[in-house]
Design a protein around this motif. Structure first.
Motif, PDB file in Angstrom:
ATOM      1  N   ILE A 135       0.862  -1.180   0.000  1.00 50.36           N
ATOM      2  CA  ILE A 135       0.000   0.000   0.000  1.00 50.36           C
ATOM      3  C   ILE A 135       0.899   1.231   0.000  1.00 50.36           C
ATOM      4  N   GLN A 136       0.621   2.145  -0.908  1.00 51.95           N
ATOM      5  CA  GLN A 136       1.361   3.403  -1.002  1.00 51.95           C
ATOM      6  C   GLN A 136       0.376   4.532  -0.697  1.00 51.95           C
ATOM      7  N   THR A 137       0.586   5.237   0.402  1.00 54.81           N
ATOM      8  CA  THR A 137      -0.366   6.263   0.806  1.00 54.81           C
ATOM      9  C   THR A 137      -0.092   7.575   0.081  1.00 54.81           C
ATOM     10  N   ASP A 138      -1.068   8.475   0.131  1.00 56.11           N
ATOM     11  CA  ASP A 138      -0.909   9.779  -0.501  1.00 56.11           C
ATOM     12  C   ASP A 138       0.167  10.609   0.188  1.00 56.11           C
ATOM     13  N   GLU A 139       0.483  10.250   1.435  1.00 56.02           N
ATOM     14  CA  GLU A 139       1.523  10.961   2.184  1.00 56.02           C
ATOM     15  C   GLU A 139       2.907  10.379   1.937  1.00 56.02           C
ATOM     16  N   GLY A 140       2.993   9.357   1.074  1.00 61.15           N
ATOM     17  CA  GLY A 140       4.287   8.783   0.740  1.00 61.15           C
ATOM     18  C   GLY A 140       4.751   7.669   1.646  1.00 61.15           C
ATOM     19  N   GLN A 141       3.869   7.157   2.506  1.00 59.11           N
ATOM     20  CA  GLN A 141       4.235   6.020   3.345  1.00 59.11           C
ATOM     21  C   GLN A 141       4.006   4.720   2.584  1.00 59.11           C
ATOM     22  N   HIS A 142       4.815   3.716   2.927  1.00 54.54           N
ATOM     23  CA  HIS A 142       4.731   2.420   2.261  1.00 54.54           C
ATOM     24  C   HIS A 142       4.437   1.336   3.301  1.00 54.54           C
ATOM     25  N   VAL A 143       3.358   0.609   3.052  1.00 55.44           N
ATOM     26  CA  VAL A 143       2.919  -0.451   3.955  1.00 55.44           C
ATOM     27  C   VAL A 143       2.985  -1.774   3.203  1.00 55.44           C
ATOM     28  N   LEU A 144       3.844  -2.665   3.640  1.00 61.74           N
ATOM     29  CA  LEU A 144       3.987  -3.986   3.039  1.00 61.74           C
ATOM     30  C   LEU A 144       3.176  -4.995   3.844  1.00 61.74           C
ATOM     31  N   ILE A 145       2.553  -5.932   3.152  1.00 60.95           N
ATOM     32  CA  ILE A 145       1.801  -6.990   3.816  1.00 60.95           C
ATOM     33  C   ILE A 145       2.406  -8.328   3.403  1.00 60.95           C
ATOM     34  N   ASP A 146       3.106  -8.980   4.325  1.00 62.28           N
ATOM     35  CA  ASP A 146       3.738 -10.288   4.141  1.00 62.28           C
ATOM     36  C   ASP A 146       4.926 -10.218   3.179  1.00 62.28           C
ATOM     37  N   THR A 147       5.814 -11.206   3.291  1.00 61.82           N
ATOM     38  CA  THR A 147       7.053 -11.159   2.506  1.00 61.82           C
ATOM     39  C   THR A 147       7.341 -12.450   1.738  1.00 61.82           C
ATOM     40  N   GLY A 148       6.411 -13.415   1.757  1.00 61.85           N
ATOM     41  CA  GLY A 148       6.573 -14.616   0.948  1.00 61.85           C
ATOM     42  C   GLY A 148       7.608 -15.585   1.486  1.00 61.85           C
ATOM     43  N   LEU A 149       7.988 -16.518   0.630  1.00 62.59           N
ATOM     44  CA  LEU A 149       9.001 -17.514   0.975  1.00 62.59           C
ATOM     45  C   LEU A 149      10.390 -16.890   0.956  1.00 62.59           C
ATOM     46  N   PRO A 150      11.353 -17.468   1.674  1.00 60.63           N
ATOM     47  CA  PRO A 150      12.721 -16.922   1.656  1.00 60.63           C
ATOM     48  C   PRO A 150      13.262 -16.781   0.242  1.00 60.63           C
ATOM     49  N   HIS A 151      13.988 -15.694  -0.008  1.00 61.28           N
ATOM     50  CA  HIS A 151      14.484 -15.424  -1.354  1.00 61.28           C
ATOM     51  C   HIS A 151      15.509 -16.451  -1.813  1.00 61.28           C
ATOM     52  N   THR A 152      16.009 -17.265  -0.890  1.00 58.30           N
ATOM     53  CA  THR A 152      16.986 -18.297  -1.250  1.00 58.30           C
ATOM     54  C   THR A 152      16.325 -19.532  -1.862  1.00 58.30           C
ATOM     55  N   ILE A 153      15.015 -19.653  -1.718  1.00 65.40           N
ATOM     56  CA  ILE A 153      14.308 -20.808  -2.283  1.00 65.40           C
ATOM     57  C   ILE A 153      14.190 -20.637  -3.788  1.00 65.40           C
ATOM     58  N   ARG A 163       5.708 -28.407  -4.272  1.00 63.63           N
ATOM     59  CA  ARG A 163       6.839 -28.015  -5.123  1.00 63.63           C
ATOM     60  C   ARG A 163       6.676 -26.550  -5.539  1.00 63.63           C
ATOM     61  N   ILE A 164       7.771 -25.800  -5.435  1.00 65.87           N
ATOM     62  CA  ILE A 164       7.781 -24.409  -5.873  1.00 65.87           C
ATOM     63  C   ILE A 164       7.860 -24.382  -7.396  1.00 65.87           C
ATOM     64  N   GLN A 165       6.926 -23.688  -8.025  1.00 65.05           N
ATOM     65  CA  GLN A 165       6.908 -23.621  -9.485  1.00 65.05           C
ATOM     66  C   GLN A 165       7.627 -22.378 -10.007  1.00 65.05           C
ATOM     67  N   THR A 166       7.315 -21.220  -9.446  1.00 66.51           N
ATOM     68  CA  THR A 166       7.967 -19.977  -9.863  1.00 66.51           C
ATOM     69  C   THR A 166       8.261 -19.148  -8.624  1.00 66.51           C
ATOM     70  N   VAL A 167       9.245 -18.283  -8.718  1.00 65.96           N
ATOM     71  CA  VAL A 167       9.609 -17.392  -7.610  1.00 65.96           C
ATOM     72  C   VAL A 167       9.995 -16.029  -8.182  1.00 65.96           C
ATOM     73  N   GLU A 168       9.414 -14.969  -7.624  1.00 62.86           N
ATOM     74  CA  GLU A 168       9.926 -13.613  -7.847  1.00 62.86           C
ATOM     75  C   GLU A 168       9.966 -12.939  -6.483  1.00 62.86           C
ATOM     76  N   PRO A 169      11.114 -12.965  -5.797  1.00 67.29           N
ATOM     77  CA  PRO A 169      11.195 -12.536  -4.404  1.00 67.29           C
ATOM     78  C   PRO A 169      10.742 -11.098  -4.198  1.00 67.29           C
ATOM     79  N   ILE A 170      10.428 -10.799  -2.962  1.00 67.70           N
ATOM     80  CA  ILE A 170       9.888  -9.493  -2.607  1.00 67.70           C
ATOM     81  C   ILE A 170      10.824  -8.354  -3.003  1.00 67.70           C
ATOM     82  N   MET A 171      12.133  -8.547  -2.847  1.00 67.91           N
ATOM     83  CA  MET A 171      13.068  -7.465  -3.185  1.00 67.91           C
ATOM     84  C   MET A 171      13.023  -7.136  -4.671  1.00 67.91           C
ATOM     85  N   ALA A 172      12.917  -8.181  -5.516  1.00 70.11           N
ATOM     86  CA  ALA A 172      12.850  -7.961  -6.957  1.00 70.11           C
ATOM     87  C   ALA A 172      11.565  -7.246  -7.341  1.00 70.11           C
TER      88      ALA A 172
END
Length: 239
Positions: free
Chosen positions: A23-41, A55-64
């Motif tokens: 969520i990106q607010t009009d005041e410029g704050q950023h609210v993330l909800i959950d971060t998924g599986l570890p980026h190393t998977i 079985r993991i089929q596809t991954v696009e980690p939160i940082m990407a």
């Protein structure tokens, strides 16, 4: 205000989505909800999800995903922890600049539980560098962002209501309602990962009542592959 939906991974033969939200607010704050599986998977790996092996089929980690809209972990002001199952907490350690918002009941239970669903990735979310704010029950985080206590899948699960200027209210059910066929609290089926059937049915009814009261056009379910195919996904967004 903007709402981004992120498909962080897919699992199983039906490509069930592992979601996150921003969520990106009009005041410029950023609210993330959950971060998924570890980026190393990596795709092709099997992991244990409670009594299930998937079985993991596809991954696009939160940082990407964040980088696609020119954000870094340090740009996140709040991280809403819906609950501490492995597909929701795998990268919490990256967000030491954020305030992590969790239901006290779920945090304390997950912290002490010997169940693998909580213990296998505990090192990603139980760190002294992380700044937790523990809440109890429904809570207004920011104007237009409301946390809704929805126990049942786990004790202290929380869903999120986002009020947008154009799309109107959008209800992120997360794992309180994982599929669109679970919208009827009386007839919905339980999954092997749901810990309390009575509480889950009550939470389903609570969410449906909120959606009706708010005239919400969208109830986004946590792991509905067909629904997620139709959603706008980052870098697109809802306003």
């Amino acid at each position: 205000m903007k709402l981004y939906c992120m498909q962080l991974a897919t699992i199983g033969e039906n490509h069930m989505p592992i979601p996150g939200y921003l969520i990106q607010t009009d005041e410029g704050q950023h609210v993330l909800i959950d971060t998924g599986l570890p980026h190393t998977i990596i795709a092709g790996k099997s992991i244990q999800m409670g009594p299930l092996q998937v079985r993991i089929q596809t991954v696009e980690p939160i940082m990407a995903q964040l980088a696609r809209i020119n954000l870094q972990p340090e740009n996140i002001d709040y991280l809403i922890c819906s609950h501490f199952d492995p597909d929701h907490v795998g990268n919490h350690e990256l967000f030491s600049h954020a305030r992590l918002i969790a239901q006290r009941t779920q945090y304390e239970y997950a912290l002490q539980s010997p169940l693998p669903r909580f213990s296998q990735f505990r090192g990603h979310w139980d760190r002294p560098t992380l700044q937790y704010q523990l809440i109890e029950g429904d809570h207004t985080l920011l104007p237009g962002v409301e946390l809704i206590e929805t126990s049942g899948h786990v004790s202290g699960h929380q869903s999120v209501l986002v009020r947008l200027p154009d799309a109107g209210p959008i209800l992120l059910a997360i794992d309180a309602i994982t599929h669109s066929d679970g919208l009827d609290p009386e007839t919905r089926t339980m999954s092997p990962l749901d810990m309390n059937e009575k509480m889950l049915r009550l939470s389903t009814r609570k969410l449906i009542n909120i959606a009706q009261r708010e005239h919400a056009k969208h109830i986004i379910c946590g792991h509905d592959a067909e629904q997620w195919m139709r959603l706008k996904k980052l870098p697109e967004y809802y306003t």
